[in-house]
Design an enzyme around this catalytic site. Structure first.
Site, mmCIF file in Angstrom:
data_model
loop_
_atom_site.group_PDB
_atom_site.id
_atom_site.type_symbol
_atom_site.label_atom_id
_atom_site.label_comp_id
_atom_site.label_asym_id
_atom_site.label_seq_id
_atom_site.Cartn_x
_atom_site.Cartn_y
_atom_site.Cartn_z
ATOM 1 N N LYS A 76 78.240 -14.957 -2.615
ATOM 2 C CA LYS A 76 76.550 -14.931 -2.806
ATOM 3 C C LYS A 76 75.989 -13.398 -1.707
ATOM 4 O O LYS A 76 75.991 -13.045 -0.309
ATOM 5 C CB LYS A 76 76.071 -15.842 -1.988
ATOM 6 N N SER A 151 70.141 -21.900 -6.954
ATOM 7 C CA SER A 151 69.918 -19.909 -6.565
ATOM 8 C C SER A 151 70.963 -19.266 -5.797
ATOM 9 O O SER A 151 71.739 -18.343 -7.324
ATOM 10 C CB SER A 151 68.984 -19.501 -5.066
ATOM 11 N N SER A 175 71.179 -25.069 -3.880
ATOM 12 C CA SER A 175 71.577 -24.544 -3.940
ATOM 13 C C SER A 175 72.854 -24.349 -4.800
ATOM 14 O O SER A 175 74.027 -23.383 -5.248
ATOM 15 C CB SER A 175 70.428 -23.149 -3.832
HETATM 16 N N1 GLN Z 1 65.955 -25.029 -6.437
HETATM 17 C C1 GLN Z 1 65.398 -25.254 -5.264
HETATM 18 C C2 GLN Z 1 64.519 -23.962 -4.180
HETATM 19 O O1 GLN Z 1 64.287 -23.387 -4.950
HETATM 20 C C3 GLN Z 1 66.501 -25.020 -3.763
HETATM 21 C C4 GLN Z 1 67.092 -23.584 -3.221
HETATM 22 C C5 GLN Z 1 68.307 -23.521 -2.618
HETATM 23 O O2 GLN Z 1 68.929 -23.799 -2.341
HETATM 24 N N2 GLN Z 1 68.090 -22.045 -2.327
HETATM 25 O O3 GLN Z 1 63.395 -24.255 -3.357
#
Ligand code: GLN
Length: 503
Positions: A76, A151, A175
């Site tokens: 990532k 994400s 994420s």
């Molecule tokens: N979808 C969640 C957010 O937008 C989690 C994001 C993440 O875990 N980085 O905050």
């Protein structure tokens, strides 16, 4: 031997160790695969020629004692990689090349892995669909009209499409687990403090955690073993005795008590997910586990608490991007003008929304009403888990309230996007480990995941439960298989054509 790119990490490692295949062959195969899958948009930055050079070097003097000997891996783009551009999916870091390496990636290179490239993600890891990335959205290889989740969407997409044999993501509110669920792959969010946060672009520091994403549980255990180390460079890293997760992996979960929390039966949950969850409990019973009904009474408050704590920490972390020290700068008439232009042109809409919410909830006058209250709720959520862990060894829930949704379906409706995190955020607020494993498909054939939540530092236990369930579930990512077979057919046809032509 299987086609190289469809091999699981552990198969590849075995084949390298037995000298049946070289690092160069593996690297070439994944590069070839990546080049044929460009429409997915999984990559932000490719590192192919450096990877090939490293692979050749590895083959000249292979160290076969390493855990990831000469294995190419894409990661990532939130992990700082020394000398390789790191963008966090943002325009503001479009030109940023770190001069240091994140501890988690360093651990992988120390164990023989080779950096294949940097994978797409939501901007600063804020999102659930990979649509907030400055570098464009990512397709789900299961169906190109679907989001891969977020994400860590580029990571999940690349993994499911066999562009990388394994990968790492970060999980602040789901994420790793949500994209794993959307793509029929495995994702582990370790206990807070298990994997170092050093060198990971910060989103919400009290929630962020790196973790492995893989095609099966065994691979996941192996990568967790490599990346989870105590690190004095991260003040929240915890020095506890880590297991050899892959060699201690067992399917024997007889007598384990697994909790089913009634509050996760949310309104409007699709019937298919309800059925999948019941099937999951049946598999556990078949493995000799005992099912216990439990209650986590503050679950309903987790999502609102998360969407106060996470933006608050984000607004503070992102204050460093001011156009002065590094990253994108937009020239202004004076210093304040430069700050304003840089930040409004450099950050996307979702990031700006979070900065505004975060700054608001931290401002004097609102701090007590929002931020402090959210922190108190967070403690209540943690207490709920502590209480049930007196009775059970782990908890089983669905990973997400739906299968992968369509690209564009929720991008203009932040609240419906945030609702997707309903089953994952309580885990981050409480700092617990949790794994998502593919457990079935919905009526459209799209993958659905189940989540196993563990006690702090009990990664081995949830990996074992996942390992036992994986065997019973015997999940096959059918659409991906079809997709892979089809591209292989095209490839074979091309070879045939070439042979006829050259004759
Ligand atoms: N979808 C969640 C957010 O937008 C989690 C994001 C993440 O875990 N980085 O905050």
């Amino acid at each position: 031997m299987n086609d190289i790119v469809s091999q699981k990490l552990t198969e590849l490692v075995q084949n390298v160790k037995e000298r049946k295949i070289s690092s160069e062959e593996i690297t070439k195969a994944f590069i070839d695969r990546s080049n044929k899958s460009k429409t997915l948009n999984s990559y932000i930055t490719e590192n192919f020629s450096a990877a090939l050079q490293k692979a050749k070097k590895f083959d000249e003097k292979p160290n076969l004692d390493l855990k990831l000997p000469g294995i190419p891996i894409a990661v990532k783009d939130l992990f700082c990689t020394n000398g390789v551009r790191t963008t966090a999916g943002s325009k503001i870091l479009n030109n940023f090349t770190p001069t240091y390496e994140s501890t988690v990636t360093q651990n992988m290179w120390n164990d023989g892995a080779i950096l294949l490239g940097k994978l797409n993600c939501d901007e600063f890891a804020m999102g659930s669909s990979n649509e907030t990335s400055f570098f464009g959205n990512v397709q789900n290889p299961i169906d190109k009209d679907l989001v891969p989740g977020g994400s860590s969407g580029g990571s999940a997409s690349a993994l499911a499409a066999n562009i990388t044999p394994i990968t790492i993501g970060t999980d602040t509110g789901g994420s790793i687990r949500q994209p794993a669920s959307f793509t029929g792959t495995v994702g582990l969010k370790p206990t807070y403090g298990s994997c170092s946060r050093y060198g990971i672009v910060a989103f919400a520091s009290s929630l962020d955690q790196a973790g492995p994403m893989s095609k099966n549980v065994k691979d996941c255990a192996l990568l967790q073993e490599v990346i989870s180390t105590y690190d004095s460079k991260d003040s929240t890293s915890i020095d506890f005795k880590r297991n050899n997760y892959s060699s201690e992996l067992t399917k024997n979960i007889k007598g384990k008590k697994i909790g089913i929390p009634k509050e996760y039966r949310v309104d409007g949950m699709p019937k298919e997910i309800e059925t999948l969850w019941s099937k999951g409990t049946q598999y556990l019973k078949n493995c000799g586990a005992e099912i216990v009904d439990i209650s986590l009474p503050h679950t309903n408050y987790a999502l609102p608490a998360y969407y106060i704590v996470a933006p608050a920490e984000a607004s503070s972390n992102l204050a460093r991007y001011d156009g002065v020290k590094y990253g994108f700068r937009s020239n202004g008439e004076n210093l304040i003008d430069m700050y304003e232009k840089t930040r409004s042109e450099g950050f996307g809409d979702e990031v700006q929304r979070r900065i505004m919410i975060g700054t608001y909830v931290l401002s004097s006058g609102y701090y007590d009403a929002y931020y402090l209250k959210a922190q108190k709720v967070r403690k209540l959520i943690k207490n709920d888990f502590d209480e049930v862990y007196k009775k059970v060894d782990a908890i089983l829930t669905p990973s997400t309230p739906s299968s992968a949704f369509k690209i564009g379906e929720k991008s203009n409706d932040p609240v419906s996007m945030y609702l997707n995190d309903i089953f994952t955020v309580p885990v981050n607020l409480a700092g617990l480990p949790a794994i998502s494993i593919p457990a079935g498909v919905d009526a459209k054939g799209y993958p659905l995941g189940l989540q196993i939540i563990g006690k702090p530092f009990d990664e081995q236990n949830i990996l074992n439960i996942a390992y036992a369930m994986e065997e019973k579930i015997n999940f096959k990512n059918k659409i991906t298989d079809w997709w892979i077979k089809w591209t292989m057919k095209i490839k074979n046809f091309w070879f045939l054509e070439k042979r006829i032509f050259t004759k």
